[in-house]
Motif scaffolding. Structure first.
Motif, mmCIF file in Angstrom:
data_model
loop_
_atom_site.group_PDB
_atom_site.id
_atom_site.type_symbol
_atom_site.label_atom_id
_atom_site.label_comp_id
_atom_site.label_asym_id
_atom_site.label_seq_id
_atom_site.Cartn_x
_atom_site.Cartn_y
_atom_site.Cartn_z
ATOM 1 N N LEU A 9 0.855 -1.185 0.000
ATOM 2 C CA LEU A 9 0.000 0.000 0.000
ATOM 3 C C LEU A 9 0.888 1.231 0.000
ATOM 4 O O LEU A 9 1.669 1.441 0.930
ATOM 5 C CB LEU A 9 -0.915 0.014 1.218
ATOM 6 C CG LEU A 9 -1.729 1.301 1.436
ATOM 7 C CD1 LEU A 9 -2.724 1.499 0.299
ATOM 8 C CD2 LEU A 9 -2.454 1.259 2.793
ATOM 9 N N LEU A 10 0.773 2.045 -1.032
ATOM 10 C CA LEU A 10 1.544 3.275 -1.158
ATOM 11 C C LEU A 10 0.784 4.415 -0.500
ATOM 12 O O LEU A 10 -0.383 4.659 -0.815
ATOM 13 C CB LEU A 10 1.784 3.572 -2.639
ATOM 14 C CG LEU A 10 2.523 4.870 -2.979
ATOM 15 C CD1 LEU A 10 3.966 4.793 -2.512
ATOM 16 C CD2 LEU A 10 2.459 5.126 -4.491
ATOM 17 N N LEU A 11 1.444 5.123 0.428
ATOM 18 C CA LEU A 11 0.833 6.263 1.099
ATOM 19 C C LEU A 11 1.605 7.526 0.731
ATOM 20 O O LEU A 11 2.827 7.588 0.937
ATOM 21 C CB LEU A 11 0.836 6.072 2.615
ATOM 22 C CG LEU A 11 0.073 4.855 3.132
ATOM 23 C CD1 LEU A 11 1.053 3.797 3.648
ATOM 24 C CD2 LEU A 11 -0.893 5.238 4.242
ATOM 25 N N VAL A 12 0.905 8.519 0.199
ATOM 26 C CA VAL A 12 1.544 9.756 -0.253
ATOM 27 C C VAL A 12 1.021 10.914 0.595
ATOM 28 O O VAL A 12 -0.184 11.179 0.630
ATOM 29 C CB VAL A 12 1.277 10.004 -1.750
ATOM 30 C CG1 VAL A 12 1.968 11.285 -2.210
ATOM 31 C CG2 VAL A 12 1.765 8.813 -2.563
ATOM 32 N N HIS A 13 1.923 11.595 1.273
ATOM 33 C CA HIS A 13 1.557 12.635 2.237
ATOM 34 C C HIS A 13 1.197 13.951 1.547
ATOM 35 O O HIS A 13 1.462 14.164 0.374
ATOM 36 C CB HIS A 13 2.718 12.872 3.214
ATOM 37 C CG HIS A 13 3.976 13.361 2.550
ATOM 38 N ND1 HIS A 13 4.192 14.693 2.250
ATOM 39 C CD2 HIS A 13 5.087 12.699 2.133
ATOM 40 C CE1 HIS A 13 5.375 14.825 1.677
ATOM 41 N NE2 HIS A 13 5.937 13.631 1.588
ATOM 42 N N GLN A 14 0.603 14.839 2.321
ATOM 43 C CA GLN A 14 0.264 16.165 1.830
ATOM 44 C C GLN A 14 1.474 17.094 1.954
ATOM 45 O O GLN A 14 2.444 16.793 2.651
ATOM 46 C CB GLN A 14 -0.907 16.741 2.618
ATOM 47 C CG GLN A 14 -0.611 16.962 4.099
ATOM 48 C CD GLN A 14 -1.784 17.535 4.858
ATOM 49 O OE1 GLN A 14 -2.504 18.394 4.381
ATOM 50 N NE2 GLN A 14 -1.989 17.053 6.079
ATOM 51 N N SER A 15 1.408 18.222 1.275
ATOM 52 C CA SER A 15 2.436 19.259 1.409
ATOM 53 C C SER A 15 2.035 20.178 2.559
ATOM 54 O O SER A 15 0.842 20.441 2.750
ATOM 55 C CB SER A 15 2.541 20.067 0.114
ATOM 56 O OG SER A 15 2.816 19.231 -0.987
ATOM 57 N N PRO A 16 3.008 20.693 3.347
ATOM 58 C CA PRO A 16 4.449 20.493 3.253
ATOM 59 C C PRO A 16 4.944 19.472 4.264
ATOM 60 O O PRO A 16 5.954 19.689 4.929
ATOM 61 C CB PRO A 16 4.975 21.889 3.620
ATOM 62 C CG PRO A 16 4.016 22.355 4.687
ATOM 63 C CD PRO A 16 2.679 21.754 4.334
ATOM 64 N N ARG A 17 4.234 18.348 4.413
ATOM 65 C CA ARG A 17 4.560 17.365 5.425
ATOM 66 C C ARG A 17 5.608 16.378 4.906
ATOM 67 O O ARG A 17 6.282 16.618 3.901
ATOM 68 C CB ARG A 17 3.293 16.628 5.854
ATOM 69 C CG ARG A 17 2.182 17.511 6.419
ATOM 70 C CD ARG A 17 2.610 18.280 7.671
ATOM 71 N NE ARG A 17 3.171 17.425 8.690
ATOM 72 C CZ ARG A 17 2.473 16.788 9.619
ATOM 73 N NH1 ARG A 17 1.145 16.885 9.642
ATOM 74 N NH2 ARG A 17 3.087 16.045 10.535
ATOM 75 N N PHE A 50 -3.666 11.931 1.139
ATOM 76 C CA PHE A 50 -4.467 12.958 1.789
ATOM 77 C C PHE A 50 -4.167 14.303 1.139
ATOM 78 O O PHE A 50 -3.010 14.670 0.939
ATOM 79 C CB PHE A 50 -4.151 13.012 3.284
ATOM 80 C CG PHE A 50 -5.069 13.888 4.082
ATOM 81 C CD1 PHE A 50 -6.343 13.462 4.405
ATOM 82 C CD2 PHE A 50 -4.666 15.153 4.505
ATOM 83 C CE1 PHE A 50 -7.202 14.265 5.135
ATOM 84 C CE2 PHE A 50 -5.515 15.969 5.240
ATOM 85 C CZ PHE A 50 -6.790 15.527 5.564
ATOM 86 N N HIS A 51 -5.219 15.042 0.782
ATOM 87 C CA HIS A 51 -5.105 16.365 0.169
ATOM 88 C C HIS A 51 -4.175 16.333 -1.039
ATOM 89 O O HIS A 51 -4.433 15.637 -2.002
ATOM 90 C CB HIS A 51 -4.669 17.386 1.222
ATOM 91 C CG HIS A 51 -5.802 17.809 2.124
ATOM 92 N ND1 HIS A 51 -5.826 19.001 2.809
ATOM 93 C CD2 HIS A 51 -6.974 17.188 2.461
ATOM 94 C CE1 HIS A 51 -6.948 19.104 3.510
ATOM 95 N NE2 HIS A 51 -7.649 17.998 3.319
ATOM 96 N N SER A 52 -3.052 17.066 -0.983
ATOM 97 C CA SER A 52 -2.180 17.130 -2.163
ATOM 98 C C SER A 52 -1.610 15.772 -2.523
ATOM 99 O O SER A 52 -1.331 15.497 -3.696
ATOM 100 C CB SER A 52 -1.060 18.151 -1.944
ATOM 101 O OG SER A 52 -0.426 17.976 -0.695
ATOM 102 N N GLY A 53 -1.443 14.886 -1.531
ATOM 103 C CA GLY A 53 -1.009 13.526 -1.847
ATOM 104 C C GLY A 53 -2.020 12.809 -2.715
ATOM 105 O O GLY A 53 -1.658 12.059 -3.629
ATOM 106 N N GLY A 54 -3.309 13.049 -2.461
ATOM 107 C CA GLY A 54 -4.350 12.446 -3.286
ATOM 108 C C GLY A 54 -4.372 12.997 -4.699
ATOM 109 O O GLY A 54 -4.644 12.266 -5.661
ATOM 110 N N ILE A 55 -4.096 14.292 -4.839
ATOM 111 C CA ILE A 55 -4.047 14.890 -6.175
ATOM 112 C C ILE A 55 -2.928 14.262 -6.997
ATOM 113 O O ILE A 55 -3.114 13.916 -8.179
ATOM 114 C CB ILE A 55 -3.854 16.415 -6.064
ATOM 115 C CG1 ILE A 55 -5.099 17.059 -5.448
ATOM 116 C CG2 ILE A 55 -3.557 17.028 -7.431
ATOM 117 C CD1 ILE A 55 -4.955 18.531 -5.173
#
Length: 454
Positions: free
Chosen positions: A33-41, A103-108
């Protein structure tokens, strides 16, 4: 609790693009499962989720380029470049296809990855999906992502503290009106500090990750498109919750839902991701000259040559420097990227044994009183701890010890040590160490007295 491990992976050079380093966290077992964080985290944002979801997935959370400990992309990248960078990471990592959450920008970024590389994702869950109006885009502009560079006397830290604090009060953070107030407002110093430290890691590179997603057009396929299953959900209080209502025509494989709390959002996302499981995770690649080793109380960050004769330790309140050829260096516990621990000697001994070093090179004991050398850098409501760290880091280039500001303790001025960039590195090292610095000072003192425990 399942241990989250940390790793580095080199993406080889391609054409005129230099190689870059990706830092990632890993936890659990089962399908990837790839998890991509939001900016600027950074990927640290997902540690709680990783612990919860580790029973169902091998959770893989990279720091996006330019954030955390990952190198930035060249030039001024667009959202497609960040999506392609994730695919490069998966290629070198050894993952051909996986589920994903952002989440947020990670989802985009992940939505654009799904469009550009549809065979790489088996399913996608997104928390809050931004669909900006033209008026909103005009409000944002470049004002949302100002330049962020260290200043000689640390003025940038005052701005940083208040910018991060007030982004939970208003959205966007600079638009201070009753109409823009958020219901999730808080003034928790620890929560603010977590984001502050990630901004200090990213530096001005934070702008590029933010810019790419702010300017990105919403990636919502046509109704007749065939894609992997996608769930977009948001909780009350999330500034993107109302954007759910802006989702119009979507493919049958896409669905949206509003929920009441962040916990409900996470549970809904997990349930959706579990419906579309894949094969077990393959063996994941990682670099062999830098990384982390697990000791009883956490992780120790190291760099250099395994089996080297010398393992170099740094001074209190500092962090590892690039080792010489044939050496290795570690961040001692509680410093740099290493975990805090109670028994420094046991952790260092375990690190030496696992890394195969023959000899430990101890640092010199810093000159000065430990109680004064290392100021209290506990995050406070007004961000004053940031100024204390900066003042100590700046003065350390002028006096030894830094707090003895008189002619008897003056040291030769080196302009390079007084550059804002150099001070910023020393201040960040102090902030990372915090209360661990005087403890490490005490351990060095014991070593000089002939303590035999190592």
């Amino acid at each position: 609790m399942t241990l989250i491990t940390r790793h580095f992976l080199t993406i080889p050079a391609s054409g005129e693009v230099h190689q870059r380093i990706v830092h990632y966290r890993r936890c659990g077992s089962g399908p990837p499962l790839l998890l991509v964080h939001q900016s600027p985290r950074s990927s640290a944002e997902y540690e709680q989720i990783m612990h919860k979801w580790a029973s169902f997935f091998t959770c893989i959370a990279p720091d996006s380029p330019g954030f955390g400990q990952s190198d930035p992309l060249p030039g001024v990248p667009e959202v497609g470049d960040f999506a392609d960078a994730l695919v490069e990471f998966l290629d070198i990592l050894g993952v051909a296809r996986c589920a994903a959450y952002g989440f947020h920008s990670g989802g985009i970024i992940l939505a654009h990855l799904l469009k550009r590389h549809p065979d790489r994702l088996s399913t996608l869950a997104i928390g809050g999906y931004a669909i900006w109006t033209d008026d909103e885009m005009r409000i944002f502009g470049e004002r949302y992502i100002p330049e962020f560079h260290p200043s000689p006397y640390g003025e940038h830290l005052v701005w940083l503290w208040n910018r991060i604090l007030e982004q939970s009060w208003f959205f966007p953070w600079f638009d201070v009106r009753d109409e823009t107030r958020l219901s999730v407002a808080h003034a928790d110093p620890e929560r603010v500090n977590a984001v502050v430290m990630e901004m200090l890691d990213a530096g001005n590179a934070y702008r590029f990750g933010y810019r790419a997603v702010l300017l990105a057009k919403p990636e919502v396929p046509q109704r007749d498109a065939v894609t992997a299953p996608v769930l977009i959900s948001a909780y009350r209080g999330d500034p993107l919750c109302d954007h759910i209502d802006r989702m119009r025509s979507m493919p049958e494989s896409w669905q949206t839902k509003k929920v009441e709390t962040p916990v409900e959002h996470q549970e809904l996302s997990l349930s959706f991701l579990k419906e579309h499981g894949q094969a077990d995770c393959p063996r994941l690649a990682e670099d062999d000259s830098v990384g982390f080793i697990a000791v009883d109380e956490g992780l120790i960050h190291w760099r250099g040559t395994r089996g080297a004769q010398n393992m170099v330790l740094h001074a209190p309140g500092a962090e590892l420097t690039e080792p010489q050829a044939g050496e290795l260096a570690i961040d001692v516990p509680g410093h740099g990227l290493s975990s805090e621990c109670d028994d420094y000697r046991a952790a260092i001994k375990a690190a030496r044994r696992q890394l195969g070093a023959e000899k430990i090179i101890w640092p010199e004991l810093p000159n000065g009183e430990p109680d004064i050398l290392y100021p209290d850098l506990t995050p406070d409501r007004f961000g004053g701890y940031l100024s204390r760290a900066w003042s100590a880091a700046r003065a350390s280039a002028l006096f030894a010890p830094w707090y003895a500001a008189d002619s008897d303790h003056a040291i030769p001025v080196e302009q390079a040590a007084l550059s804002p960039e150099a001070i910023a590195l020393r201040a960040r090292a102090l902030l990372r160490a915090g209360k661990a610095a005087p403890k490490w000072h005490h351990e060095i003192a014991l070593q000089l007295q002939g303590d035999p425990r190592i």
